[in-house]
Design a protein around this motif. Structure first.
Motif, PDB file in Angstrom:
ATOM      1  N   MET A  55       0.844  -1.186   0.000  1.00 31.62           N
ATOM      2  CA  MET A  55       0.000   0.000   0.000  1.00 31.62           C
ATOM      3  C   MET A  55       0.888   1.247   0.000  1.00 31.62           C
ATOM      4  O   MET A  55       1.947   1.262   0.609  1.00 31.62           O
ATOM      5  CB  MET A  55      -0.903  -0.013   1.247  1.00 31.62           C
ATOM      6  CG  MET A  55      -2.096   0.936   1.148  1.00 31.62           C
ATOM      7  SD  MET A  55      -1.790   2.586   1.809  1.00 31.62           S
ATOM      8  CE  MET A  55      -1.911   2.299   3.557  1.00 31.62           C
ATOM      9  N   ILE A  56       0.436   2.306  -0.724  1.00 29.85           N
ATOM     10  CA  ILE A  56       1.169   3.560  -0.814  1.00 29.85           C
ATOM     11  C   ILE A  56       0.382   4.646  -0.088  1.00 29.85           C
ATOM     12  O   ILE A  56      -0.827   4.800  -0.293  1.00 29.85           O
ATOM     13  CB  ILE A  56       1.384   3.978  -2.283  1.00 29.85           C
ATOM     14  CG1 ILE A  56       2.215   2.918  -3.022  1.00 29.85           C
ATOM     15  CG2 ILE A  56       2.066   5.338  -2.377  1.00 29.85           C
ATOM     16  CD1 ILE A  56       2.343   3.181  -4.501  1.00 29.85           C
ATOM     17  N   LEU A  57       1.071   5.389   0.781  1.00 31.14           N
ATOM     18  CA  LEU A  57       0.465   6.526   1.459  1.00 31.14           C
ATOM     19  C   LEU A  57       0.996   7.798   0.800  1.00 31.14           C
ATOM     20  O   LEU A  57       2.197   8.063   0.811  1.00 31.14           O
ATOM     21  CB  LEU A  57       0.815   6.499   2.950  1.00 31.14           C
ATOM     22  CG  LEU A  57       0.301   7.671   3.794  1.00 31.14           C
ATOM     23  CD1 LEU A  57      -1.211   7.724   3.782  1.00 31.14           C
ATOM     24  CD2 LEU A  57       0.819   7.547   5.228  1.00 31.14           C
ATOM     25  N   LEU A  58       0.108   8.575   0.203  1.00 36.66           N
ATOM     26  CA  LEU A  58       0.464   9.821  -0.463  1.00 36.66           C
ATOM     27  C   LEU A  58       0.062  10.981   0.448  1.00 36.66           C
ATOM     28  O   LEU A  58      -1.126  11.209   0.693  1.00 36.66           O
ATOM     29  CB  LEU A  58      -0.258   9.928  -1.811  1.00 36.66           C
ATOM     30  CG  LEU A  58      -0.121  11.249  -2.571  1.00 36.66           C
ATOM     31  CD1 LEU A  58       1.342  11.564  -2.883  1.00 36.66           C
ATOM     32  CD2 LEU A  58      -0.942  11.228  -3.857  1.00 36.66           C
ATOM     33  N   ALA A  59       1.044  11.700   0.966  1.00 36.62           N
ATOM     34  CA  ALA A  59       0.788  12.803   1.895  1.00 36.62           C
ATOM     35  C   ALA A  59       1.208  14.114   1.232  1.00 36.62           C
ATOM     36  O   ALA A  59       2.397  14.434   1.135  1.00 36.62           O
ATOM     37  CB  ALA A  59       1.560  12.587   3.193  1.00 36.62           C
ATOM     38  N   VAL A  70       5.757   5.595   1.535  1.00 33.48           N
ATOM     39  CA  VAL A  70       5.154   6.888   1.865  1.00 33.48           C
ATOM     40  C   VAL A  70       5.753   7.934   0.943  1.00 33.48           C
ATOM     41  O   VAL A  70       6.972   8.126   0.906  1.00 33.48           O
ATOM     42  CB  VAL A  70       5.411   7.276   3.338  1.00 33.48           C
ATOM     43  CG1 VAL A  70       4.817   8.657   3.626  1.00 33.48           C
ATOM     44  CG2 VAL A  70       4.831   6.235   4.285  1.00 33.48           C
ATOM     45  N   LEU A  71       4.891   8.593   0.160  1.00 33.79           N
ATOM     46  CA  LEU A  71       5.290   9.726  -0.674  1.00 33.79           C
ATOM     47  C   LEU A  71       4.944  10.980   0.120  1.00 33.79           C
ATOM     48  O   LEU A  71       3.770  11.313   0.305  1.00 33.79           O
ATOM     49  CB  LEU A  71       4.547   9.698  -2.009  1.00 33.79           C
ATOM     50  CG  LEU A  71       4.796   8.447  -2.875  1.00 33.79           C
ATOM     51  CD1 LEU A  71       3.903   8.461  -4.105  1.00 33.79           C
ATOM     52  CD2 LEU A  71       6.261   8.355  -3.280  1.00 33.79           C
ATOM     53  N   LEU A  72       5.966  11.681   0.607  1.00 32.74           N
ATOM     54  CA  LEU A  72       5.765  12.716   1.619  1.00 32.74           C
ATOM     55  C   LEU A  72       6.181  14.094   1.125  1.00 32.74           C
ATOM     56  O   LEU A  72       7.337  14.320   0.765  1.00 32.74           O
ATOM     57  CB  LEU A  72       6.585  12.346   2.868  1.00 32.74           C
ATOM     58  CG  LEU A  72       6.542  13.324   4.047  1.00 32.74           C
ATOM     59  CD1 LEU A  72       5.146  13.372   4.654  1.00 32.74           C
ATOM     60  CD2 LEU A  72       7.569  12.924   5.095  1.00 32.74           C
ATOM     61  N   ASP A  73       5.227  15.036   1.143  1.00 34.09           N
ATOM     62  CA  ASP A  73       5.533  16.446   0.898  1.00 34.09           C
ATOM     63  C   ASP A  73       6.039  17.038   2.213  1.00 34.09           C
ATOM     64  O   ASP A  73       5.444  16.818   3.276  1.00 34.09           O
ATOM     65  CB  ASP A  73       4.269  17.173   0.432  1.00 34.09           C
ATOM     66  CG  ASP A  73       4.526  18.638   0.148  1.00 34.09           C
ATOM     67  OD1 ASP A  73       5.689  18.988  -0.133  1.00 34.09           O
ATOM     68  OD2 ASP A  73       3.571  19.432   0.217  1.00 34.09           O
ATOM     69  N   LEU A  74       7.112  17.795   2.171  1.00 33.58           N
ATOM     70  CA  LEU A  74       7.696  18.314   3.411  1.00 33.58           C
ATOM     71  C   LEU A  74       6.992  19.541   3.960  1.00 33.58           C
ATOM     72  O   LEU A  74       7.063  19.808   5.160  1.00 33.58           O
ATOM     73  CB  LEU A  74       9.186  18.636   3.190  1.00 33.58           C
ATOM     74  CG  LEU A  74      10.120  17.441   3.006  1.00 33.58           C
ATOM     75  CD1 LEU A  74      11.549  17.921   2.889  1.00 33.58           C
ATOM     76  CD2 LEU A  74       9.987  16.444   4.143  1.00 33.58           C
TER      77      LEU A  74
END
Length: 449
Positions: free
Chosen positions: A1-5, A47-51
Protein backbone atom coordinates in the motif's frame (compact mmCIF):
# COMPACT_ATOMS: atom_id res chain seq x y z
CA UNK A 1 0.00 0.00 0.00
CA UNK A 2 1.17 3.56 -0.81
CA UNK A 3 0.46 6.53 1.46
CA UNK A 4 0.46 9.82 -0.46
CA UNK A 5 0.79 12.80 1.89
CA UNK A 6 0.48 16.14 0.07
CA UNK A 7 -1.70 19.20 0.67
CA UNK A 8 -2.19 20.27 -2.98
CA UNK A 9 -5.65 19.03 -4.14
CA UNK A 10 -4.66 18.86 -7.83
CA UNK A 11 -1.49 16.88 -7.06
CA UNK A 12 -3.45 14.57 -4.77
CA UNK A 13 -6.07 13.90 -7.44
CA UNK A 14 -3.74 13.44 -10.41
CA UNK A 15 -0.97 11.49 -8.68
CA UNK A 16 -3.40 9.30 -6.73
CA UNK A 17 -5.32 8.43 -9.91
CA UNK A 18 -2.07 7.78 -11.82
CA UNK A 19 -0.76 5.41 -9.12
CA UNK A 20 -4.07 3.59 -8.92
CA UNK A 21 -3.94 3.22 -12.68
CA UNK A 22 -0.68 1.32 -12.19
CA UNK A 23 -2.56 -1.10 -9.92
CA UNK A 24 -1.46 0.27 -6.54
CA UNK A 25 -3.59 0.65 -3.40
CA UNK A 26 -3.28 4.35 -2.49
CA UNK A 27 -4.40 6.36 0.54
CA UNK A 28 -4.27 10.16 0.14
CA UNK A 29 -3.99 12.65 3.00
CA UNK A 30 -3.25 16.39 3.12
CA UNK A 31 -2.02 16.81 6.69
CA UNK A 32 1.26 15.60 8.21
CA UNK A 33 -0.13 14.61 11.61
CA UNK A 34 -3.10 12.87 9.96
CA UNK A 35 -0.70 10.95 7.72
CA UNK A 36 1.25 9.69 10.75
CA UNK A 37 -1.98 8.61 12.46
CA UNK A 38 -3.17 6.83 9.30
CA UNK A 39 0.16 5.04 8.99
CA UNK A 40 -0.06 3.77 12.57
CA UNK A 41 -3.56 2.49 11.91
CA UNK A 42 -2.61 0.89 8.60
CA UNK A 43 1.13 0.69 7.87
CA UNK A 44 2.10 1.34 4.24
CA UNK A 45 4.98 -0.10 2.21
CA UNK A 46 5.80 3.31 0.70
CA UNK A 47 5.15 6.89 1.87
CA UNK A 48 5.29 9.73 -0.67
CA UNK A 49 5.77 12.72 1.62
CA UNK A 50 5.53 16.45 0.90
CA UNK A 51 7.70 18.31 3.41
CA UNK A 52 5.69 21.57 3.56
CA UNK A 53 2.19 20.56 4.71
CA UNK A 54 -0.32 21.62 7.34
CA UNK A 55 -0.31 22.12 10.22
CA UNK A 56 3.21 23.61 10.13
CA UNK A 57 3.92 24.39 6.43
CA UNK A 58 7.62 24.11 7.24
CA UNK A 59 10.11 21.70 5.57
CA UNK A 60 11.90 21.28 8.91
CA UNK A 61 8.65 20.02 10.49
CA UNK A 62 8.21 17.69 7.53
CA UNK A 63 11.69 16.27 8.08
CA UNK A 64 10.76 15.56 11.69
CA UNK A 65 7.89 13.35 10.52
CA UNK A 66 10.08 10.94 8.52
CA UNK A 67 11.08 8.62 11.42
CA UNK A 68 7.40 8.13 12.29
CA UNK A 69 6.91 6.17 9.06
CA UNK A 70 9.56 3.52 9.80
CA UNK A 71 10.01 0.84 8.54
CA UNK A 72 8.31 1.96 5.30
CA UNK A 73 10.35 3.50 2.49
CA UNK A 74 9.83 7.28 2.56
CA UNK A 75 10.23 9.25 -0.68
CA UNK A 76 10.33 12.99 0.00
CA UNK A 77 8.70 15.29 -2.56
CA UNK A 78 9.06 19.05 -2.29
CA UNK A 79 9.25 22.23 -4.33
CA UNK A 80 12.03 23.40 -1.97
CA UNK A 81 14.58 21.21 -3.68
CA UNK A 82 18.17 21.84 -2.76
CA UNK A 83 21.21 19.72 -1.94
CA UNK A 84 21.25 20.52 1.79
CA UNK A 85 17.59 19.62 2.23
CA UNK A 86 18.07 16.34 0.36
CA UNK A 87 20.94 15.41 2.69
CA UNK A 88 18.87 16.26 5.76
CA UNK A 89 15.99 14.10 4.45
CA UNK A 90 18.31 11.13 3.94
CA UNK A 91 19.84 11.64 7.39
CA UNK A 92 16.32 11.63 8.85
CA UNK A 93 15.64 8.24 7.23
CA UNK A 94 14.21 9.08 3.79
CA UNK A 95 14.89 6.49 1.10
CA UNK A 96 14.79 8.88 -1.88
CA UNK A 97 14.18 12.53 -2.78
CA UNK A 98 12.15 13.93 -5.69
CA UNK A 99 11.83 17.58 -6.65
CA UNK A 100 8.50 19.00 -7.81
CA UNK A 101 7.17 19.03 -10.42
CA UNK A 102 7.61 15.26 -10.31
CA UNK A 103 8.44 13.53 -13.58
CA UNK A 104 5.96 10.60 -14.03
CA UNK A 105 8.59 8.26 -15.50
CA UNK A 106 10.96 8.98 -12.63
CA UNK A 107 8.14 8.46 -10.12
CA UNK A 108 7.26 5.12 -11.74
CA UNK A 109 10.84 3.89 -11.35
CA UNK A 110 11.16 5.15 -7.77
CA UNK A 111 7.84 3.57 -6.73
CA UNK A 112 8.74 0.23 -8.31
CA UNK A 113 12.13 0.18 -6.57
CA UNK A 114 10.64 1.19 -3.22
CA UNK A 115 7.95 -1.50 -3.35
CA UNK A 116 10.53 -4.12 -4.34
CA UNK A 117 12.61 -3.01 -1.35
CA UNK A 118 9.55 -3.46 0.89
CA UNK A 119 8.95 -6.95 -0.53
CA UNK A 120 12.56 -7.98 0.08
CA UNK A 121 12.46 -6.53 3.61
CA UNK A 122 9.38 -8.64 4.38
CA UNK A 123 11.12 -11.74 3.05
CA UNK A 124 14.19 -11.05 5.18
CA UNK A 125 12.00 -10.55 8.27
CA UNK A 126 10.17 -13.81 7.57
CA UNK A 127 13.40 -15.75 7.01
CA UNK A 128 14.94 -14.32 10.18
CA UNK A 129 11.83 -15.25 12.14
CA UNK A 130 11.91 -18.77 10.72
CA UNK A 131 15.61 -19.09 11.50
CA UNK A 132 15.02 -17.82 15.02
CA UNK A 133 12.08 -20.19 15.51
CA UNK A 134 14.22 -23.08 14.31
CA UNK A 135 17.03 -22.06 16.62
CA UNK A 136 14.91 -21.66 19.75
CA UNK A 137 12.42 -24.40 18.69
CA UNK A 138 9.52 -22.13 19.62
CA UNK A 139 10.62 -22.32 23.26
CA UNK A 140 11.42 -18.72 24.12
CA UNK A 141 13.93 -17.96 26.84
CA UNK A 142 17.63 -17.49 27.50
CA UNK A 143 17.66 -18.87 31.05
CA UNK A 144 19.75 -21.99 31.81
CA UNK A 145 16.64 -24.20 32.37
CA UNK A 146 15.31 -23.35 28.90
CA UNK A 147 18.70 -23.75 27.24
CA UNK A 148 19.05 -27.17 28.87
CA UNK A 149 15.55 -28.19 27.78
CA UNK A 150 16.21 -27.23 24.14
CA UNK A 151 19.51 -29.12 24.19
CA UNK A 152 17.82 -32.28 25.51
CA UNK A 153 15.07 -32.03 22.87
CA UNK A 154 17.69 -31.84 20.11
CA UNK A 155 19.28 -35.05 21.39
CA UNK A 156 16.03 -36.92 22.00
CA UNK A 157 14.01 -35.90 18.94
CA UNK A 158 15.90 -38.01 16.32
CA UNK A 159 15.35 -41.21 18.35
CA UNK A 160 12.27 -43.47 18.47
CA UNK A 161 11.98 -43.22 22.26
CA UNK A 162 8.63 -42.22 23.74
CA UNK A 163 8.89 -38.96 25.68
CA UNK A 164 7.18 -37.92 28.90
CA UNK A 165 6.86 -34.16 29.43
CA UNK A 166 6.43 -33.19 33.07
CA UNK A 167 5.87 -29.76 34.56
CA UNK A 168 3.33 -27.41 36.16
CA UNK A 169 0.27 -26.25 34.22
CA UNK A 170 0.91 -23.35 31.88
CA UNK A 171 4.59 -24.07 31.27
CA UNK A 172 4.31 -25.03 27.59
CA UNK A 173 4.26 -28.82 27.61
CA UNK A 174 2.47 -28.91 24.25
CA UNK A 175 5.14 -26.60 22.80
CA UNK A 176 7.75 -29.14 23.91
CA UNK A 177 5.82 -31.93 22.18
CA UNK A 178 5.67 -29.86 19.00
CA UNK A 179 9.41 -29.17 19.23
CA UNK A 180 10.16 -32.89 19.62
CA UNK A 181 8.02 -33.67 16.57
CA UNK A 182 9.45 -30.83 14.46
CA UNK A 183 13.04 -31.89 15.16
CA UNK A 184 12.36 -35.58 14.49
CA UNK A 185 12.46 -37.60 11.24
CA UNK A 186 8.64 -37.65 11.49
CA UNK A 187 8.32 -33.88 11.04
CA UNK A 188 6.79 -34.22 7.56
CA UNK A 189 3.92 -36.34 8.95
CA UNK A 190 1.12 -35.42 11.33
CA UNK A 191 1.34 -34.35 14.95
CA UNK A 192 -2.00 -35.37 16.48
CA UNK A 193 -3.06 -34.08 19.92
CA UNK A 194 -5.66 -35.30 22.42
CA UNK A 195 -6.36 -34.06 25.94
CA UNK A 196 -6.99 -37.24 27.93
CA UNK A 197 -8.91 -35.44 30.66
CA UNK A 198 -11.22 -33.51 28.34
CA UNK A 199 -12.73 -36.54 26.55
CA UNK A 200 -15.43 -38.52 28.41
CA UNK A 201 -14.26 -41.97 29.47
CA UNK A 202 -16.80 -43.76 27.30
CA UNK A 203 -15.59 -41.93 24.17
CA UNK A 204 -11.84 -42.02 24.75
CA UNK A 205 -11.34 -45.51 23.31
CA UNK A 206 -13.19 -44.60 20.12
CA UNK A 207 -11.25 -41.33 19.82
CA UNK A 208 -7.90 -43.10 20.10
CA UNK A 209 -8.53 -46.37 18.28
CA UNK A 210 -11.50 -45.56 16.04
CA UNK A 211 -14.65 -47.61 15.57
CA UNK A 212 -16.56 -49.58 12.96
CA UNK A 213 -20.05 -48.86 11.70
CA UNK A 214 -22.69 -50.31 14.01
CA UNK A 215 -20.28 -50.95 16.89
CA UNK A 216 -22.44 -48.81 19.20
CA UNK A 217 -25.50 -46.57 19.04
CA UNK A 218 -24.71 -43.59 16.83
CA UNK A 219 -21.83 -45.29 14.97
CA UNK A 220 -23.31 -44.75 11.51
CA UNK A 221 -20.01 -45.11 9.65
CA UNK A 222 -16.46 -46.37 10.13
CA UNK A 223 -14.31 -43.74 11.76
CA UNK A 224 -10.51 -43.84 12.04
CA UNK A 225 -9.02 -43.08 15.44
CA UNK A 226 -6.26 -40.65 16.26
CA UNK A 227 -3.65 -43.42 16.27
CA UNK A 228 -4.46 -44.25 12.66
CA UNK A 229 -4.45 -40.54 11.79
CA UNK A 230 -1.02 -40.16 13.36
CA UNK A 231 0.49 -43.16 11.50
CA UNK A 232 4.08 -42.28 10.60
CA UNK A 233 3.96 -39.22 12.85
CA UNK A 234 3.56 -38.34 16.52
CA UNK A 235 0.64 -38.68 18.93
CA UNK A 236 0.65 -36.21 21.83
CA UNK A 237 -1.30 -37.45 24.85
CA UNK A 238 -1.83 -34.35 26.96
CA UNK A 239 -2.63 -34.87 30.65
CA UNK A 240 -1.94 -38.60 30.45
CA UNK A 241 -2.35 -38.73 34.23
CA UNK A 242 -6.12 -38.33 33.75
CA UNK A 243 -6.45 -41.44 31.54
CA UNK A 244 -8.91 -44.02 32.99
CA UNK A 245 -7.38 -47.37 34.14
CA UNK A 246 -9.16 -49.40 31.44
CA UNK A 247 -7.66 -47.24 28.71
CA UNK A 248 -4.23 -47.45 30.31
CA UNK A 249 -4.23 -51.20 29.64
CA UNK A 250 -5.07 -50.74 25.95
CA UNK A 251 -2.52 -47.97 25.50
CA UNK A 252 0.15 -50.18 27.08
CA UNK A 253 -0.59 -52.90 24.52
CA UNK A 254 -0.13 -50.40 21.70
CA UNK A 255 3.15 -49.16 23.16
CA UNK A 256 4.43 -52.72 23.47
CA UNK A 257 3.89 -53.92 19.90
CA UNK A 258 2.20 -51.14 17.89
CA UNK A 259 -1.11 -53.03 17.67
CA UNK A 260 -4.54 -51.64 18.45
CA UNK A 261 -8.13 -52.69 17.89
CA UNK A 262 -10.90 -50.29 16.79
CA UNK A 263 -14.16 -50.55 18.71
CA UNK A 264 -16.21 -53.27 17.03
CA UNK A 265 -13.28 -54.78 15.12
CA UNK A 266 -12.33 -58.45 15.52
CA UNK A 267 -8.73 -58.25 14.34
CA UNK A 268 -5.96 -55.96 15.57
CA UNK A 269 -4.29 -53.39 13.34
CA UNK A 270 -0.81 -51.92 13.29
CA UNK A 271 0.38 -48.32 13.34
CA UNK A 272 3.80 -46.69 13.51
CA UNK A 273 3.35 -43.81 15.93
CA UNK A 274 5.71 -42.09 18.32
CA UNK A 275 4.08 -41.29 21.65
CA UNK A 276 4.77 -38.07 23.51
CA UNK A 277 2.78 -37.77 26.75
CA UNK A 278 2.50 -34.93 29.22
CA UNK A 279 1.08 -34.27 32.66
CA UNK A 280 1.34 -31.81 35.52
CA UNK A 281 0.62 -34.64 38.00
CA UNK A 282 3.21 -36.54 40.03
CA UNK A 283 2.97 -39.88 38.22
CA UNK A 284 5.25 -41.62 40.72
CA UNK A 285 2.74 -40.75 43.46
CA UNK A 286 -0.14 -41.84 41.21
CA UNK A 287 1.58 -45.19 40.70
CA UNK A 288 2.08 -45.54 44.46
CA UNK A 289 -1.60 -44.86 45.16
CA UNK A 290 -2.70 -47.23 42.38
CA UNK A 291 -4.42 -44.75 40.05
CA UNK A 292 -1.77 -45.11 37.33
CA UNK A 293 -0.24 -48.35 36.07
CA UNK A 294 3.40 -48.81 36.95
CA UNK A 295 4.20 -50.72 33.75
CA UNK A 296 2.65 -47.96 31.61
CA UNK A 297 4.57 -45.32 33.55
CA UNK A 298 7.91 -46.96 32.84
CA UNK A 299 6.92 -47.59 29.21
CA UNK A 300 6.10 -43.92 28.69
CA UNK A 301 9.18 -42.48 30.34
CA UNK A 302 11.63 -43.48 27.65
CA UNK A 303 12.99 -40.01 28.30
CA UNK A 304 11.65 -37.35 30.66
CA UNK A 305 11.54 -33.68 29.62
CA UNK A 306 10.78 -31.24 32.42
CA UNK A 307 9.29 -27.82 31.71
CA UNK A 308 10.39 -25.26 34.31
CA UNK A 309 7.91 -23.04 36.10
CA UNK A 310 8.14 -19.33 35.42
CA UNK A 311 9.51 -18.86 38.94
CA UNK A 312 12.47 -21.06 37.95
CA UNK A 313 13.16 -18.91 34.90
CA UNK A 314 12.29 -15.43 36.18
CA UNK A 315 14.96 -13.89 33.94
CA UNK A 316 12.81 -14.84 30.93
CA UNK A 317 9.73 -12.90 32.11
CA UNK A 318 10.58 -9.54 30.42
CA UNK A 319 11.47 -11.33 27.16
CA UNK A 320 8.24 -13.34 27.13
CA UNK A 321 6.09 -10.36 28.14
CA UNK A 322 7.61 -8.17 25.41
CA UNK A 323 7.00 -10.91 22.84
CA UNK A 324 3.34 -11.27 23.86
CA UNK A 325 2.87 -7.49 23.80
CA UNK A 326 4.44 -7.21 20.36
CA UNK A 327 2.23 -9.97 18.97
CA UNK A 328 -0.91 -8.54 20.57
CA UNK A 329 -0.38 -4.94 19.40
CA UNK A 330 1.64 -5.53 16.21
CA UNK A 331 4.52 -3.67 17.80
CA UNK A 332 2.51 -0.52 18.57
CA UNK A 333 2.78 -0.62 22.35
CA UNK A 334 5.51 -0.74 24.97
CA UNK A 335 5.92 -1.31 28.71
CA UNK A 336 6.60 1.48 31.17
CA UNK A 337 9.62 0.98 33.48
CA UNK A 338 7.33 0.30 36.44
CA UNK A 339 5.51 -2.35 34.39
CA UNK A 340 8.72 -4.30 33.79
CA UNK A 341 9.55 -4.09 37.50
CA UNK A 342 6.06 -5.32 38.34
CA UNK A 343 6.31 -8.20 35.86
CA UNK A 344 9.62 -9.47 37.23
CA UNK A 345 8.51 -9.07 40.83
CA UNK A 346 5.47 -11.35 40.54
CA UNK A 347 5.58 -15.13 41.12
CA UNK A 348 3.14 -16.09 38.27
CA UNK A 349 1.51 -19.22 39.72
CA UNK A 350 -0.23 -19.78 36.37
CA UNK A 351 3.16 -19.65 34.62
CA UNK A 352 3.53 -18.60 30.98
CA UNK A 353 -0.17 -19.03 30.21
CA UNK A 354 -1.09 -16.60 32.99
CA UNK A 355 1.59 -14.13 31.92
CA UNK A 356 0.34 -14.13 28.34
CA UNK A 357 -3.28 -13.59 29.40
CA UNK A 358 -2.24 -10.74 31.69
CA UNK A 359 -0.25 -8.97 28.98
CA UNK A 360 -3.03 -9.31 26.41
CA UNK A 361 -5.62 -7.98 28.87
CA UNK A 362 -3.39 -5.11 30.00
CA UNK A 363 -2.68 -4.13 26.38
CA UNK A 364 -6.42 -3.86 25.77
CA UNK A 365 -6.86 -1.73 28.91
CA UNK A 366 -3.94 0.64 28.27
CA UNK A 367 -4.90 4.17 27.18
CA UNK A 368 -3.12 5.42 24.01
CA UNK A 369 -1.48 8.85 24.11
CA UNK A 370 0.63 11.04 21.84
CA UNK A 371 3.70 8.87 22.50
CA UNK A 372 1.83 5.68 21.64
CA UNK A 373 0.31 3.02 23.88
CA UNK A 374 2.25 2.42 27.09
CA UNK A 375 1.24 -0.48 29.34
CA UNK A 376 1.74 0.39 33.01
CA UNK A 377 2.03 -1.62 36.21
CA UNK A 378 -1.50 -0.50 37.12
CA UNK A 379 -2.84 -1.98 33.85
CA UNK A 380 -1.12 -5.30 34.59
CA UNK A 381 -2.25 -5.40 38.22
CA UNK A 382 -5.84 -4.89 37.16
CA UNK A 383 -5.51 -7.52 34.43
CA UNK A 384 -4.60 -10.22 36.97
CA UNK A 385 -7.19 -9.12 39.52
CA UNK A 386 -4.68 -7.68 42.00
CA UNK A 387 -6.07 -4.12 41.80
CA UNK A 388 -9.06 -2.13 40.66
CA UNK A 389 -9.19 -0.35 37.32
CA UNK A 390 -6.72 2.56 37.20
CA UNK A 391 -9.30 4.73 35.44
CA UNK A 392 -12.15 4.17 37.91
CA UNK A 393 -11.40 6.30 40.96
CA UNK A 394 -13.07 9.01 42.99
CA UNK A 395 -11.06 11.32 45.25
CA UNK A 396 -8.15 8.93 45.03
CA UNK A 397 -10.21 5.88 46.09
CA UNK A 398 -10.43 3.12 43.47
CA UNK A 399 -13.66 1.25 42.82
CA UNK A 400 -14.50 -1.94 40.97
CA UNK A 401 -17.78 -2.98 39.46
CA UNK A 402 -19.53 -5.94 41.11
CA UNK A 403 -18.69 -8.09 38.08
CA UNK A 404 -14.98 -7.22 38.37
CA UNK A 405 -14.93 -7.96 42.10
CA UNK A 406 -16.58 -11.35 41.53
CA UNK A 407 -14.12 -12.19 38.73
CA UNK A 408 -11.14 -11.24 40.91
CA UNK A 409 -12.45 -13.29 43.84
CA UNK A 410 -13.15 -16.30 41.60
CA UNK A 411 -9.66 -16.17 40.15
CA UNK A 412 -8.04 -15.87 43.58
CA UNK A 413 -10.04 -18.82 44.99
CA UNK A 414 -9.08 -21.05 42.04
CA UNK A 415 -5.38 -20.13 42.23
CA UNK A 416 -5.31 -20.77 45.99
CA UNK A 417 -7.09 -24.13 45.60
CA UNK A 418 -4.71 -25.18 42.83
CA UNK A 419 -1.73 -24.38 45.04
CA UNK A 420 -3.21 -26.38 47.95
CA UNK A 421 -3.87 -29.45 45.78
CA UNK A 422 -0.60 -29.36 43.87
CA UNK A 423 -2.50 -28.41 40.69
CA UNK A 424 -4.59 -31.60 40.80
CA UNK A 425 -7.62 -30.60 38.74
CA UNK A 426 -9.91 -33.31 40.12
CA UNK A 427 -9.20 -32.45 43.76
CA UNK A 428 -9.38 -28.71 43.04
CA UNK A 429 -12.78 -29.06 41.34
CA UNK A 430 -14.07 -31.12 44.29
CA UNK A 431 -12.85 -28.54 46.81
CA UNK A 432 -14.50 -25.67 44.90
CA UNK A 433 -17.75 -27.55 44.29
CA UNK A 434 -17.27 -27.57 40.52
CA UNK A 435 -17.24 -30.27 37.88
CA UNK A 436 -13.78 -31.01 36.52
CA UNK A 437 -14.81 -29.83 33.04
CA UNK A 438 -16.28 -26.65 34.54
CA UNK A 439 -13.02 -25.95 36.35
CA UNK A 440 -10.95 -26.50 33.19
CA UNK A 441 -13.16 -24.08 31.24
CA UNK A 442 -12.76 -21.41 33.92
CA UNK A 443 -8.99 -21.93 33.98
CA UNK A 444 -8.83 -21.61 30.19
CA UNK A 445 -10.79 -18.36 30.34
CA UNK A 446 -8.52 -16.95 33.04
CA UNK A 447 -5.29 -18.04 31.36
CA UNK A 448 -4.44 -20.50 34.13
CA UNK A 449 -3.96 -23.54 31.84
Amino acid sequence: MILLADDEPAFQRLTGAWLRGLGHDVEVLGDGDAAVAAFKARPADLVLLDLAMPPHHDPAAGLALIPAFAPAAVVVMTGHADHALALKAVEAGAWDFLAKPVDPDMLRVVVARALERARLAREVTTLRAQAGAKEDMGLIGTSPPMAGLRDLIRRVAPTRLPALVLGPSGTGKELVARAVHAASPRAARSLVTIHCGAVPTELLESELFGHLKGSFTGATADRPGLIETAHGGTLFLDEIGEMPPAMQVKLLRFLNDGSYQPVGARAPRQADVRIVAATHRDLSAAVAEGSFREDLFYRLKGVVLRTPSLAERAADVPLLASLFLRRTTQGRASFSPDALDWLTGRSWPGNVRELRAAVECAAALAIPNAAGTVVTAADLAFAVGDASSPVESVAGIAFQSLEEEVAALERRRIVEALQRTGHNHTHTARELGLSRVGLLKKMDRMGLR
